[in-house]
Write a protein that holds these residues in place. Structure first.
Motif, short mmCIF file in Angstrom:
data_model
loop_
_atom_site.label_atom_id
_atom_site.label_comp_id
_atom_site.label_asym_id
_atom_site.label_seq_id
_atom_site.Cartn_x
_atom_site.Cartn_y
_atom_site.Cartn_z
N ALA A 21 3.51 -20.13 10.55
CA ALA A 21 4.79 -19.44 10.45
C ALA A 21 4.26 -18.37 9.38
N ASP A 22 3.61 -18.51 8.39
CA ASP A 22 3.32 -17.55 7.38
C ASP A 22 2.48 -16.41 7.66
N THR A 23 2.20 -16.08 9.05
CA THR A 23 1.16 -15.37 9.51
C THR A 23 1.91 -14.34 10.66
N MET A 24 1.26 -13.14 10.60
CA MET A 24 1.72 -12.27 11.79
C MET A 24 0.63 -11.43 12.22
N THR A 25 0.72 -10.95 13.57
CA THR A 25 -0.25 -10.23 14.04
C THR A 25 -0.16 -8.83 14.19
N TYR A 26 -1.20 -8.09 13.69
CA TYR A 26 -1.04 -6.71 14.03
C TYR A 26 -1.85 -6.28 15.64
N ARG A 27 -1.06 -5.45 16.31
CA ARG A 27 -1.97 -5.18 17.63
C ARG A 27 -1.84 -3.60 17.89
N GLY A 28 -1.65 -2.80 16.91
CA GLY A 28 -1.47 -1.39 17.00
C GLY A 28 -3.14 -1.01 16.84
N ALA A 29 -3.05 0.36 16.86
CA ALA A 29 -4.22 1.12 16.74
C ALA A 29 -4.46 1.39 15.00
N LEU A 30 -5.87 1.46 14.88
CA LEU A 30 -6.21 1.72 13.34
C LEU A 30 -5.66 2.95 12.79
N ALA A 31 -5.16 4.04 13.55
CA ALA A 31 -4.66 5.24 13.28
C ALA A 31 -3.02 4.88 12.65
N ASP A 32 -2.61 4.09 13.23
CA ASP A 32 -1.26 3.48 13.03
C ASP A 32 -1.15 2.42 12.13
N TRP A 33 -2.23 1.79 11.46
CA TRP A 33 -2.20 0.88 10.55
C TRP A 33 -1.68 1.12 9.09
N PRO A 34 -1.82 2.31 8.66
CA PRO A 34 -1.41 2.56 7.28
C PRO A 34 0.16 2.75 7.28
N ALA A 35 0.74 3.26 8.24
CA ALA A 35 2.22 3.31 8.21
C ALA A 35 2.96 1.86 8.63
N PHE A 36 2.16 1.11 9.51
CA PHE A 36 2.79 -0.33 9.44
C PHE A 36 2.79 -0.94 8.39
N LEU A 37 1.49 -0.84 7.59
CA LEU A 37 1.29 -1.82 6.47
C LEU A 37 2.25 -1.28 5.37
N GLU A 38 2.66 -0.16 5.05
CA GLU A 38 3.60 0.30 4.20
C GLU A 38 5.16 -0.29 4.40
N GLY A 39 5.41 -0.31 5.81
CA GLY A 39 6.59 -0.96 6.16
C GLY A 39 6.58 -2.46 5.67
N VAL A 40 5.39 -3.10 6.08
CA VAL A 40 5.50 -4.32 5.61
C VAL A 40 5.51 -4.84 4.11
N LEU A 41 4.80 -3.94 3.31
CA LEU A 41 4.75 -3.77 1.93
C LEU A 41 6.18 -3.75 1.36
N ARG A 42 6.86 -2.92 2.11
CA ARG A 42 8.20 -2.54 1.46
C ARG A 42 9.25 -3.62 1.84
N ALA A 43 9.16 -4.02 3.13
CA ALA A 43 9.96 -5.25 3.57
C ALA A 43 9.81 -6.40 2.86
N ARG A 44 8.62 -6.65 2.32
CA ARG A 44 8.27 -7.84 1.52
C ARG A 44 8.30 -7.85 0.06
N ASP A 45 8.57 -6.54 -0.54
CA ASP A 45 8.75 -6.11 -1.69
C ASP A 45 7.44 -6.77 -2.53
N ALA A 46 6.19 -6.14 -1.76
CA ALA A 46 4.94 -6.80 -2.04
C ALA A 46 4.27 -6.45 -3.49
N THR A 47 3.64 -7.23 -4.25
CA THR A 47 3.38 -7.04 -5.51
C THR A 47 1.67 -6.77 -5.30
N ASP A 48 1.10 -7.43 -4.38
CA ASP A 48 -0.33 -7.56 -4.23
C ASP A 48 -0.65 -7.77 -2.85
N ILE A 49 -1.96 -6.91 -2.46
CA ILE A 49 -2.62 -7.23 -1.08
C ILE A 49 -4.03 -7.57 -1.38
#
Length: 444
Positions: free
Chosen positions: A51-79
């Motif tokens: 439950a503490d995982t998710m899977t990214y199935r998109g292309a590498l080119a779309d990875w930065p935008a996806f990751l930015e969305g996750v970081l914002r949604a989770r209010d991330a402090t660290d990767i």
């Protein structure tokens, strides 16, 4: 560790081929932090799922935008990630810097065997560890002595099973994440079967290697060691001049013929985990023969550095940890790539041609100071494989990750101090865009 830490939000990316990231993440979660792991491939799922995982199935080119969305949604402090030059992690570092999120790069230690690196951003060319020898000396004087005693064993069978399992599962189960870009130097189906004949050859050569060492030790002429690295290692692919390590071997041989004393000998040592695909045991003698160096060039497939060091007066490396071991042993060393230990007072500063005739021993005091700073500044005790070593790493890493400053004792330079050297050598062309103008203006 007893005080309640400030709550942080950790996003874990791809880790080593063991459960060490899962153990660390869940320990952090148990201490009240938010933790999420993003899996990229079936191999990731093998070592951390739930439950503490998710899977990214998109292309590498779309990875930065996806990751930015996750970081914002989770209010991330660290990767947190392993292998800073893996394309997903290079992109993640850039996203993190732009968003003010701390990027934590884990890697196998410069100090072996039971130390691991936790460093902000990345290693080698992207390391923030200082390169000023005076600062290293002054800081080391305030630090406790380095503990040389090995405390944790690393079961070899675990790495031999887990590493191929990770990569072969990605090849065989590619349909689950069809757009995953593994960035492998060799195809998995080719690389891992190649280890079987490679280890057979090495076992067969064990007795002859001992005889080689005895014969080499019996002659009183200058000898130089060239430890080869793994061709697929990111330290060669991303922190060495283009065309290495084939270009490295060619460059060393040509310089040796041109400038070494006429009676000097050169010893190439294969990496113990080399997969055998490049067949350096054939390539090096062939290249040496083309230069008329057959009688002066030797190849060792086996033996330890401790067995070889007593018979050599110098060591030429790309950026291997063998270079640091040589310096700690008082052996003159020339680094041809970007290396954390390449600094005045330790390594040969001039061109390789000048090294053969005058291999000056390093400042042992500075070498010890560097190791002390590396250990206390950016390393934590523990291992990737082996239950006791993993548990130690988790305990030690948690304390480091909960702190406001990942690097300890002020061993952090705002701008990675080796980037200018990397650019001068044609390395680090993909400089992280979020670094300031001082770095961005460095010549390509």
């Amino acid at each position: 560790m007893d005080e309640t830490p400030r709550r942080r939000s950790f996003i874990f990316l791809q880790g080593p081929t063991s459960t060490v990231f899962r153990d660390l993440g869940r320990h952090l979660a148990g201490r009240g932090h938010h933790v999420l792991r993003i899996n990229l491939c079936p191999g990731d799922w093998l070592f951390w799922r739930g439950a503490d995982t998710m899977t990214y199935r998109g292309a590498l080119a779309d990875w930065p935008a996806f990751l930015e969305g996750v970081l914002r949604a989770r209010d991330a402090t660290d990767i947190v990630y392993f292998a800073d030059r893996f394309p997903y992690h290079k992109a993640a570092q850039a996203v993190a810097r732009r968003m003010g999120v701390r990027a934590v790069s884990m890697e196998y230690g410069y100090i072996r065997p039971d130390w691991l690196i936790l460093e902000e951003g990345g290693q080698t060319a992207y390391s923030h560890f200082p390169s000023n020898p005076d600062l290293v000396r002054a800081t080391a004087a305030r630090l406790p002595a380095f503990d040389y005693i090995r405390r944790y064993d690393i079961p070899a069978w675990q790495e031999m099973v887990c590493e191929p399992l990770f990569h072969l599962s990605n090849a065989l189960l590619r349909g689950f994440t069809p757009r995953y870009a593994p960035n492998r130097y060799y195809p998995e189906i080719r690389e891992f079967p190649a280890y079987i004949p490679r280890f057979v050859r090495r076992a067969r050569n064990a007795r002859s290697v001992h005889a080689q060492l005895v014969k080499l030790a019996s002659t009183h002429v200058p000898k130089f060691l060239v430890p080869l690295q793994m061709q697929n290692d990111y330290q060669v692919r991303e922190n060495a001049p283009p065309g290495y390590q084939h270009g490295f071997v060619s460059e060393v041989l040509a310089s040796f013929k041109r400038s070494a004393p006429h009676d000097a000998e050169l010893i190439f040592k294969l990496h113990p985990m080399d997969n055998g695909i490049e067949r350096w045991d054939r390539a090096v003698p062939r290249m040496a023969a083309e230069l008329g160096l057959s009688t002066r060039v030797h190849v060792l497939d086996g033996a330890t550095l401790r067995e070889v060091f007593p018979i050599v007066c110098g060591c030429v490396v790309i950026n291997s940890t063998s270079g640091l071991e040589a310096l700690r042993s008082g052996i003159a060393t020339k680094a041809m790539g970007v290396a954390i230990y390449d600094m005045p007072g330790l390594t040969h500063e001039g061109p390789l041609d000048g090294f053969w005739a005058e291999p000056l021993a390093p400042d042992i005091g500075l070498a010890r100071a560097l190791v002390r700073c590396l250990a206390h500044g950016i390393h934590v005790r523990g291992t990737v494989f082996g239950a006791a070593g993993r548990a130690a790493f988790v305990q030690n890493a948690v304390a480091r990750l909960e702190a406001d400053h990942l690097h300890c004792h002020g061993l952090y330079v705002t701008q990675p101090p080796r980037l200018a050297d990397a650019f001068a050598r044609g390395i680090a062309a993909d400089l992280v865009p979020a670094l300031d103008d001082q770095c961005l203006s460095l010549p390509a």
